[in-house]
Design a protein around this motif. Sequence first.
Motif, PDB file in Angstrom:
ATOM      1  N   GLU A 133     -25.004 -16.533  45.261  1.00 47.21           N
ATOM      2  CA  GLU A 133     -25.017 -15.113  45.651  1.00 47.21           C
ATOM      3  C   GLU A 133     -26.446 -14.632  45.853  1.00 47.21           C
ATOM      4  O   GLU A 133     -26.722 -13.835  46.741  1.00 47.21           O
ATOM      5  CB  GLU A 133     -24.314 -14.247  44.602  1.00 47.21           C
ATOM      6  CG  GLU A 133     -22.812 -14.495  44.443  1.00 47.21           C
ATOM      7  CD  GLU A 133     -21.982 -14.009  45.633  1.00 47.21           C
ATOM      8  OE1 GLU A 133     -22.551 -13.468  46.601  1.00 47.21           O
ATOM      9  OE2 GLU A 133     -20.754 -14.188  45.580  1.00 47.21           O
ATOM     10  N   GLU A 163     -24.030  -8.323  48.688  1.00 48.99           N
ATOM     11  CA  GLU A 163     -24.510  -9.496  47.947  1.00 48.99           C
ATOM     12  C   GLU A 163     -25.274  -9.073  46.684  1.00 48.99           C
ATOM     13  O   GLU A 163     -25.216  -9.748  45.663  1.00 48.99           O
ATOM     14  CB  GLU A 163     -25.390 -10.397  48.820  1.00 48.99           C
ATOM     15  CG  GLU A 163     -24.763 -10.872  50.146  1.00 48.99           C
ATOM     16  CD  GLU A 163     -23.482 -11.678  50.003  1.00 48.99           C
ATOM     17  OE1 GLU A 163     -22.988 -11.856  48.873  1.00 48.99           O
ATOM     18  OE2 GLU A 163     -22.943 -12.119  51.040  1.00 48.99           O
ATOM     19  N   HIS A 166     -22.789  -8.603  44.141  1.00 52.24           N
ATOM     20  CA  HIS A 166     -22.235  -9.862  43.645  1.00 52.24           C
ATOM     21  C   HIS A 166     -23.188 -10.523  42.652  1.00 52.24           C
ATOM     22  O   HIS A 166     -22.764 -11.068  41.638  1.00 52.24           O
ATOM     23  CB  HIS A 166     -21.928 -10.811  44.809  1.00 52.24           C
ATOM     24  CG  HIS A 166     -20.963 -10.236  45.798  1.00 52.24           C
ATOM     25  ND1 HIS A 166     -20.678 -10.828  47.007  1.00 52.24           N
ATOM     26  CD2 HIS A 166     -20.218  -9.098  45.747  1.00 52.24           C
ATOM     27  CE1 HIS A 166     -19.809 -10.074  47.658  1.00 52.24           C
ATOM     28  NE2 HIS A 166     -19.520  -9.020  46.918  1.00 52.24           N
ATOM     29  N   GLU A 213     -20.291 -19.420  52.321  1.00 56.63           N
ATOM     30  CA  GLU A 213     -19.379 -18.327  52.015  1.00 56.63           C
ATOM     31  C   GLU A 213     -17.917 -18.744  52.207  1.00 56.63           C
ATOM     32  O   GLU A 213     -17.040 -18.279  51.488  1.00 56.63           O
ATOM     33  CB  GLU A 213     -19.668 -17.123  52.904  1.00 56.63           C
ATOM     34  CG  GLU A 213     -21.106 -16.671  52.786  1.00 56.63           C
ATOM     35  CD  GLU A 213     -21.226 -15.162  52.662  1.00 56.63           C
ATOM     36  OE1 GLU A 213     -21.276 -14.523  53.708  1.00 56.63           O
ATOM     37  OE2 GLU A 213     -21.251 -14.652  51.544  1.00 56.63           O
ATOM     38  N   GLU A 244     -16.241 -10.759  50.621  1.00 51.60           N
ATOM     39  CA  GLU A 244     -16.503 -12.054  51.266  1.00 51.60           C
ATOM     40  C   GLU A 244     -15.626 -12.269  52.491  1.00 51.60           C
ATOM     41  O   GLU A 244     -16.045 -12.905  53.457  1.00 51.60           O
ATOM     42  CB  GLU A 244     -16.329 -13.222  50.281  1.00 51.60           C
ATOM     43  CG  GLU A 244     -17.244 -13.207  49.059  1.00 51.60           C
ATOM     44  CD  GLU A 244     -18.736 -13.274  49.379  1.00 51.60           C
ATOM     45  OE1 GLU A 244     -19.117 -13.379  50.558  1.00 51.60           O
ATOM     46  OE2 GLU A 244     -19.531 -13.187  48.425  1.00 51.60           O
TER      47      GLU A 244
END
Length: 367
Positions: A133, A163, A166, A213, A244
């Motif tokens: 990430e 991101e 994440h 990803e 995602e």
Amino acid sequence: MPAQIVANAPRDLRFFDTASSIEVDHMDIELDEQAVNEVAEIFKTPLTGSFNWDYRLQEDRIQKLYELGKELNWNASTDLDWSKPIGEAPTEIRIIQSGFSEYQPFLDLSEERQLEFIRHSEAWTDSQFLHGEQGALLVASQLVSCAPTYNAKLYAASQTFDEARHVETFNRYLQQKKKLMYPIDGALKNIIDKILTDERWDLKFIGMQVVIEGLALAAFTTMKELVNPEGFKHDMLHLIIRDEARHVAFGIHYLAEYVQTLSQEEKEDRAEFAYQACVVSRERLVPTDVFREFGFDVEEARQVFLDGGAAAHFRKLLFSRVIPNLRRIGLLTDRIRPKFEALGILEYENMPDDGEIDWAELSKPLY
Ligand SMILES: [Fe+2]
Ligand SMILES: [Fe+2]
């Protein structure tokens, strides 16, 4: 505080067993001053960026994905209930997933040690997601500069924030819930380095948006199905998967149009890069650091892990989205197909790809 510059990523396993690391249910992350040690590894990149001076709005799928990104923003501090237990999968499933349900050195461990091994294996996997990430965060921020069109720049900016969330979420999860963190795997680090330091923006797209990803999305989806639907991990994966899915859709759409404009030789070049990224990604799914930690013969354990029934099947399954997506983009060329065949993952070629965007699914409210 000045950062400590290191030549390579640290290799140590970190434990977080005190309450000092991150305060529960609080917006601010409070860290013990003594514990904070900024460790930085420098990379240099020949990034070729561009301004875009045509501000006319183009109503396309990229713009629609950007709108969705804004709409479906969430806040890791307030949209997740950090007081909930993790809600791990049932122990039998966790053992099977570890890949060692029939491995003698594993069976020789006490029951308590076996569970400890599983906790470490899972923390290793989640740590790789955390580091991945961070890689995605850095790459997405590069895409803001180097994506050639206006819509793609705005989209990449919204992905950059996704991101960041994440990274924040996995970091807090590992420190607060799992209480340990493994260093980045060498193979994963190699591929992220390659993506970050290549000057061609489309290679960054292929490596990050499609391969890394795509694999992460497949892994998150499988994990979400196995864990307790009432637990924290389920909620966390649910929110991350929502983001995602947009990222992968963006990558495929943007690339499919672009790849058509390339010469055959340029296409082969990209196809080879995607293939190499898959080879490395396959390798990086092996938690050798955990084998070492538990005193297993690393090479033997690695082979068992790679050949093992359920775990090997699961690892292969991770490619069931990447391969059809590469086909969709036009990168499963005749020259590269035999190589994927040899890797044992070409069988997914005709599975559905993520090119048909399910807008109803992507637009659903978060909860
Ligand atoms: Fe992400
Ligand atoms: Fe992403």
